[in-house]
Write a protein that holds these residues in place. Sequence first.
Motif, PDB file in Angstrom:
ATOM      1  N   VAL A 166      56.570  59.575  34.905  1.00  0.00           N
ATOM      2  CA  VAL A 166      55.356  58.751  34.953  1.00  0.00           C
ATOM      3  C   VAL A 166      55.362  57.990  36.278  1.00  0.00           C
ATOM      4  CG1 VAL A 166      54.071  56.870  33.854  1.00  0.00           C
ATOM      5  CG2 VAL A 166      55.297  58.550  32.442  1.00  0.00           C
ATOM      6  N   VAL A 167      54.321  58.224  37.092  1.00  0.00           N
ATOM      7  CA  VAL A 167      54.292  57.589  38.417  1.00  0.00           C
ATOM      8  C   VAL A 167      53.239  56.502  38.537  1.00  0.00           C
ATOM      9  CG1 VAL A 167      55.315  59.510  39.703  1.00  0.00           C
ATOM     10  CG2 VAL A 167      52.843  59.469  39.289  1.00  0.00           C
ATOM     11  N   GLY A 168      52.529  56.251  37.475  1.00  0.00           N
ATOM     12  CA  GLY A 168      51.528  55.181  37.522  1.00  0.00           C
ATOM     13  C   GLY A 168      50.879  55.032  36.167  1.00  0.00           C
ATOM     14  N   ASP A 169      50.371  53.832  35.914  1.00  0.00           N
ATOM     15  CA  ASP A 169      49.711  53.664  34.627  1.00  0.00           C
ATOM     16  C   ASP A 169      48.496  52.757  34.727  1.00  0.00           C
ATOM     17  OD1 ASP A 169      50.102  50.819  33.617  1.00  0.00           O
ATOM     18  OD2 ASP A 169      52.196  51.329  34.047  1.00  0.00           O
ATOM     19  N   ASP A 170      47.661  52.872  33.728  1.00  0.00           N
ATOM     20  CA  ASP A 170      46.536  51.957  33.536  1.00  0.00           C
ATOM     21  C   ASP A 170      46.606  51.557  32.068  1.00  0.00           C
ATOM     22  OD1 ASP A 170      44.142  50.577  33.594  1.00  0.00           O
ATOM     23  OD2 ASP A 170      42.922  52.362  33.314  1.00  0.00           O
ATOM     24  N   LEU A 171      47.609  50.729  31.770  1.00  0.00           N
ATOM     25  CA  LEU A 171      47.912  50.363  30.381  1.00  0.00           C
ATOM     26  C   LEU A 171      47.798  48.852  30.161  1.00  0.00           C
ATOM     27  CD1 LEU A 171      51.196  52.438  29.848  1.00  0.00           C
ATOM     28  CD2 LEU A 171      49.039  52.854  28.678  1.00  0.00           C
ATOM     29  N   CYS A 172      47.444  48.487  28.920  1.00  0.00           N
ATOM     30  CA  CYS A 172      47.450  47.059  28.549  1.00  0.00           C
ATOM     31  C   CYS A 172      48.871  46.510  28.635  1.00  0.00           C
ATOM     32  CB  CYS A 172      47.007  46.866  27.116  1.00  0.00           C
ATOM     33  SG  CYS A 172      45.363  47.375  26.785  1.00  0.00           S
ATOM     34  N   ALA A 173      49.828  47.365  28.340  1.00  0.00           N
ATOM     35  CA  ALA A 173      51.223  46.923  28.414  1.00  0.00           C
ATOM     36  C   ALA A 173      51.822  47.407  29.727  1.00  0.00           C
ATOM     37  CB  ALA A 173      52.006  47.484  27.232  1.00  0.00           C
ATOM     38  N   GLY A 174      51.017  47.444  30.754  1.00  0.00           N
ATOM     39  CA  GLY A 174      51.479  47.921  32.060  1.00  0.00           C
ATOM     40  C   GLY A 174      50.695  47.243  33.162  1.00  0.00           C
ATOM     41  N   SER A 175      50.093  48.076  34.017  1.00  0.00           N
ATOM     42  CA  SER A 175      49.498  47.515  35.231  1.00  0.00           C
ATOM     43  C   SER A 175      48.340  46.555  34.962  1.00  0.00           C
ATOM     44  CB  SER A 175      49.043  48.638  36.154  1.00  0.00           C
ATOM     45  OG  SER A 175      47.961  49.314  35.572  1.00  0.00           O
ATOM     46  N   ARG A 176      47.666  46.688  33.815  1.00  0.00           N
ATOM     47  CA  ARG A 176      46.563  45.747  33.564  1.00  0.00           C
ATOM     48  C   ARG A 176      47.079  44.312  33.468  1.00  0.00           C
ATOM     49  NH1 ARG A 176      43.370  49.162  28.926  1.00  0.00           N
ATOM     50  NH2 ARG A 176      43.048  51.013  30.197  1.00  0.00           N
ATOM     51  N   PHE A 177      48.356  44.178  33.171  1.00  0.00           N
ATOM     52  CA  PHE A 177      48.944  42.835  33.100  1.00  0.00           C
ATOM     53  C   PHE A 177      49.213  42.277  34.493  1.00  0.00           C
ATOM     54  CE2 PHE A 177      52.925  40.305  33.092  1.00  0.00           C
ATOM     55  CZ  PHE A 177      52.465  39.205  32.377  1.00  0.00           C
ATOM     56  N   TYR A 178      49.666  43.159  35.406  1.00  0.00           N
ATOM     57  CA  TYR A 178      50.144  42.601  36.681  1.00  0.00           C
ATOM     58  C   TYR A 178      49.328  42.996  37.916  1.00  0.00           C
ATOM     59  CZ  TYR A 178      52.566  47.166  36.667  1.00  0.00           C
ATOM     60  OH  TYR A 178      52.864  48.504  36.584  1.00  0.00           O
ATOM     61  N   ALA A 179      48.235  43.722  37.705  1.00  0.00           N
ATOM     62  CA  ALA A 179      47.500  44.231  38.878  1.00  0.00           C
ATOM     63  C   ALA A 179      46.876  43.130  39.728  1.00  0.00           C
ATOM     64  CB  ALA A 179      46.435  45.216  38.421  1.00  0.00           C
ATOM     65  N   GLU A 180      46.439  42.043  39.109  1.00  0.00           N
ATOM     66  CA  GLU A 180      45.706  41.013  39.859  1.00  0.00           C
ATOM     67  C   GLU A 180      46.415  39.667  39.797  1.00  0.00           C
ATOM     68  OE1 GLU A 180      42.724  41.707  41.275  1.00  0.00           O
ATOM     69  OE2 GLU A 180      42.702  43.781  40.519  1.00  0.00           O
ATOM     70  N   ASN A 181      46.331  38.932  40.885  1.00  0.00           N
ATOM     71  CA  ASN A 181      46.822  37.551  40.901  1.00  0.00           C
ATOM     72  C   ASN A 181      45.649  36.574  40.938  1.00  0.00           C
ATOM     73  OD1 ASN A 181      49.523  38.131  40.801  1.00  0.00           O
ATOM     74  ND2 ASN A 181      49.839  38.001  43.013  1.00  0.00           N
ATOM     75  N   SER A 182      45.933  35.321  40.612  1.00  0.00           N
ATOM     76  CA  SER A 182      44.878  34.289  40.723  1.00  0.00           C
ATOM     77  C   SER A 182      45.137  33.459  41.974  1.00  0.00           C
ATOM     78  CB  SER A 182      44.924  33.308  39.552  1.00  0.00           C
ATOM     79  OG  SER A 182      45.108  33.966  38.359  1.00  0.00           O
ATOM     80  N   ALA A 183      44.078  32.814  42.442  1.00  0.00           N
ATOM     81  CA  ALA A 183      44.244  31.936  43.608  1.00  0.00           C
ATOM     82  C   ALA A 183      45.014  30.685  43.179  1.00  0.00           C
ATOM     83  CB  ALA A 183      42.877  31.556  44.154  1.00  0.00           C
ATOM     84  N   PRO A 184      46.115  30.336  43.890  1.00  0.00           N
ATOM     85  CA  PRO A 184      46.920  29.193  43.474  1.00  0.00           C
ATOM     86  C   PRO A 184      46.383  27.852  43.963  1.00  0.00           C
ATOM     87  CG  PRO A 184      47.973  30.348  45.290  1.00  0.00           C
ATOM     88  CD  PRO A 184      46.691  31.067  45.023  1.00  0.00           C
ATOM     89  N   SER A 185      45.280  27.881  44.706  1.00  0.00           N
ATOM     90  CA  SER A 185      44.743  26.598  45.189  1.00  0.00           C
ATOM     91  C   SER A 185      43.240  26.562  44.957  1.00  0.00           C
ATOM     92  CB  SER A 185      45.062  26.431  46.677  1.00  0.00           C
ATOM     93  OG  SER A 185      44.581  27.556  47.375  1.00  0.00           O
ATOM     94  N   GLY A 186      42.622  25.458  45.345  1.00  0.00           N
ATOM     95  CA  GLY A 186      41.186  25.300  45.106  1.00  0.00           C
ATOM     96  C   GLY A 186      40.963  24.962  43.644  1.00  0.00           C
ATOM     97  N   ASP A 187      39.819  25.352  43.147  1.00  0.00           N
ATOM     98  CA  ASP A 187      39.538  25.113  41.728  1.00  0.00           C
ATOM     99  C   ASP A 187      40.294  26.168  40.918  1.00  0.00           C
ATOM    100  OD1 ASP A 187      38.489  25.115  39.145  1.00  0.00           O
ATOM    101  OD2 ASP A 187      36.573  24.316  39.830  1.00  0.00           O
ATOM    102  N   ILE A 188      41.347  25.722  40.250  1.00  0.00           N
ATOM    103  CA  ILE A 188      42.237  26.683  39.586  1.00  0.00           C
ATOM    104  C   ILE A 188      41.522  27.439  38.460  1.00  0.00           C
ATOM    105  CG2 ILE A 188      44.396  26.960  38.312  1.00  0.00           C
ATOM    106  CD1 ILE A 188      45.058  26.074  41.039  1.00  0.00           C
ATOM    107  N   LEU A 189      40.717  26.720  37.682  1.00  0.00           N
ATOM    108  CA  LEU A 189      40.015  27.405  36.586  1.00  0.00           C
ATOM    109  C   LEU A 189      39.075  28.469  37.146  1.00  0.00           C
ATOM    110  CD1 LEU A 189      39.177  24.655  33.930  1.00  0.00           C
ATOM    111  CD2 LEU A 189      41.180  26.119  34.113  1.00  0.00           C
ATOM    112  N   GLU A 190      38.441  28.145  38.249  1.00  0.00           N
ATOM    113  CA  GLU A 190      37.561  29.127  38.872  1.00  0.00           C
ATOM    114  C   GLU A 190      38.381  30.331  39.343  1.00  0.00           C
ATOM    115  OE1 GLU A 190      34.384  27.118  40.988  1.00  0.00           O
ATOM    116  OE2 GLU A 190      34.415  28.813  42.401  1.00  0.00           O
ATOM    117  N   GLY A 191      39.574  30.045  39.826  1.00  0.00           N
ATOM    118  CA  GLY A 191      40.479  31.120  40.261  1.00  0.00           C
ATOM    119  C   GLY A 191      40.847  32.032  39.093  1.00  0.00           C
ATOM    120  N   LEU A 192      41.062  31.425  37.924  1.00  0.00           N
ATOM    121  CA  LEU A 192      41.400  32.236  36.744  1.00  0.00           C
ATOM    122  C   LEU A 192      40.211  33.108  36.345  1.00  0.00           C
ATOM    123  CD1 LEU A 192      43.358  29.681  34.479  1.00  0.00           C
ATOM    124  CD2 LEU A 192      44.278  31.414  36.012  1.00  0.00           C
TER     125      LEU A 192
END
Lengths: 361, 404
Positions: free
Chosen positions: A245-271
């Motif tokens: 397996v060389v890649g996934d699109d899983l709820c228990a995989g990349s969907r968890f870690y694919a995106e980050n949130s902005a750590p500054s500014g309006d945090i809720l807006e970042g989420l």
Amino acid sequence: MHDISQELDDLRLSAADEGDAARIGWLCVHAPLELIAAAGLRPVRIRPRSSDPRDATDFLSSKTCSYLRCSFEECLGGVANYDGILASSCCEGERRTFELLKKVVPLTFAELYDVPKVDTIGARHFMLQRLANTKHKLEKAFDVIITNKSLAEAVRGLNMLRSALKELDHLRSGRPGILANGDFHELVLLAMEAPLDVATKVVASLNRRLRKTAGQRDGVRMGVAGNVVNRRGLFDALEDRGIVVVGDDLCAGSRFYAENSAPSGDILEGLANRYFQAAPCPMRGLSRKRQSAFIQELGRRGATGVILVAQRFCDATSSEFAALKIEAAHHSLSAIRIDLDESSPDDVSAESIGRIVEMVA
Amino acid sequence: MSRWKRIMRRSLGPGLITVLAEAERVRGRLERPNSRASQILTDMTVEALKDAYSRRKPVVWISLLAPPEIVLAAGAVPFSPESVTATIAWMGLDDVCLLESERLGLSPAVCASHRTTVGAVSLELLPFPDALVCTTDQCSANLNAFVNAAERFNKPLFTLDIPAERDQSAKAYVAFQLGQMVQFMTETVKTNFGRDGLVSTIENSNRARESLVRLNELRKVVSLPKGEAIGLNSATPHFGRLELADFLDVLCHEAANSPKVAGSPRLLWLTTKPYASPLVIEKISRQGASIVFEEANQVYWPELDPGRPLSGLAEKTVSHYARASVEERVDSLLTLADEYQVDGVIASSYPGCRYGATAIPYILTRLSRSGIPALSVDEDDVPGARKEDASPLDEFLETLKGAA
């Protein structure tokens, strides 16, 4: 193949250690874990360990997806001791499961996080209201104040874990055979259960070691999509048949870690932005954008096919196979759908594995 | 191979002519209706189908909970693929649609109604849309079926997002989107969308609502003929049509003037009925029992204010009975059971319907503990998808009779 049994054991131990922080079980990757962490609590993915959800079926129909039935059983049995539950309105099954869990399991905190399924100005406004609402309820339930500073720290903490997992994903795909399919799947799951700092430390340390290691063997490269959660057996079975397996699109995989949130500014807006910027999961409707990006990535990783693993009775995931098959064909990849039940023993999927092997051959 | 499959294979532009011809044939067959109400309902349904298939007017596909009042006000025909699935099944075309959906890769665990829709779209059995309006409600198969259809026909899709919560901010969010839906209709259907048109459909909707309230009150003492009771359930996509209000008015009049006493045991029906081939309904009737009320026919929304149509429609959408929490649903069922003096409850748990099935074991236990015997029947709305027999039903009805 790199032996990561030590890392897995470390994570298992940490995940099992209830620690001092209250544990908030979550069911879906859309849950804003940052709010939980910012309140000094520990987000823990509810893992459907039970293979016999007989008590759950007194509450939920046997036509409910097995992830929810088994998770319900897990919470009912008190095996996993949660102080709270944060579910999302992602699907009808999750919503009803949450309502019943809230009724029968004693919890300090229970919240259904209402996620919009469209991306409009109105939807973003609505989501910000819901984030503020969830934050307020957490503060009230645990008598804490979630400050901007604690939120920013929580965002940074989760970003670090997600980035580390993302790097590990690239390492396994760039150097096929470096990790066993099942080990990677297990490690991602454990990282969602262990305390954030421990999980990040273990994954980052593993990455450092793996950077120096070459891929040890190759096989038929495949991608896996869908919403399988606790099925290490499936990944091991693929391994046994020479499928990497060389890649996934899983709820228990990349969907968890694919995106980050902005750590500054309006945090809720970042989420909120993180949610809207992520490729929409099937619950938000068939997404050509997500499928296309995933298939293209698989192409770059040298995959020859994709397996859609759908929880039986998950309409959204099953419904997207037709489009996925067409998208895969455009990139000369084969595609197969298998329906899995978290509650069925691994040998039930032997027929499915046979079909995959047949396709690969 | 059935006659319909042969015709369908032969027909040009595949199913369209076939379906129209069948609709006319059905009307011919029903030219001897039991009542004037039946005639009005049949005419309304067939005319709506003719409008859609002949494309005399722009066609807008709508899913469950999407307000037909706005579509009608735009001068377009609201077409509900979910409702038409039953018609397709009734014509015997369900198995070919299910096979087609399987060929496309849909799992047999997905709602049979939506599998039939996806198959019918692929076989071009449904009227071509000019636009589509879908809701993100309790049905996740629905959204994907609409996205699939929009792509297939290359037509614009408006998605009305309906939150799980039913508080004030949820209503405001839906009302805001309904404003966008009006804009969408103006741009895509390109008809004159006058405010007067919306006022008029809201008034029609209110009239139908008022008649339904009266009818529901009447049903506490009189029983509707089987055909009318089934027809009543398929009325949702017609709210806003004058003919629906007429149908309900006449039905009230007929029910009041030739009252029929309900058989025994008296039953309350949960979720929608299997319209296409109502074997279960017939079995109930043969046993002398009566379905005295259906959960789906509750009037759960207040009268709409024609001066503030979007707020009213948002309220109607968000308060839909299917959006209630499990506990609210139990409370509402207990009230209905009391008001309609029912002896038992039957829940039609379509295997593919998450709303209908998910919490049913808990709900039925709660009802039983409150002294109301309840049974879940795994009856699929699409006959071709059926696998289970209805034998527990006989036992259940016998028990209720014994207790009466």
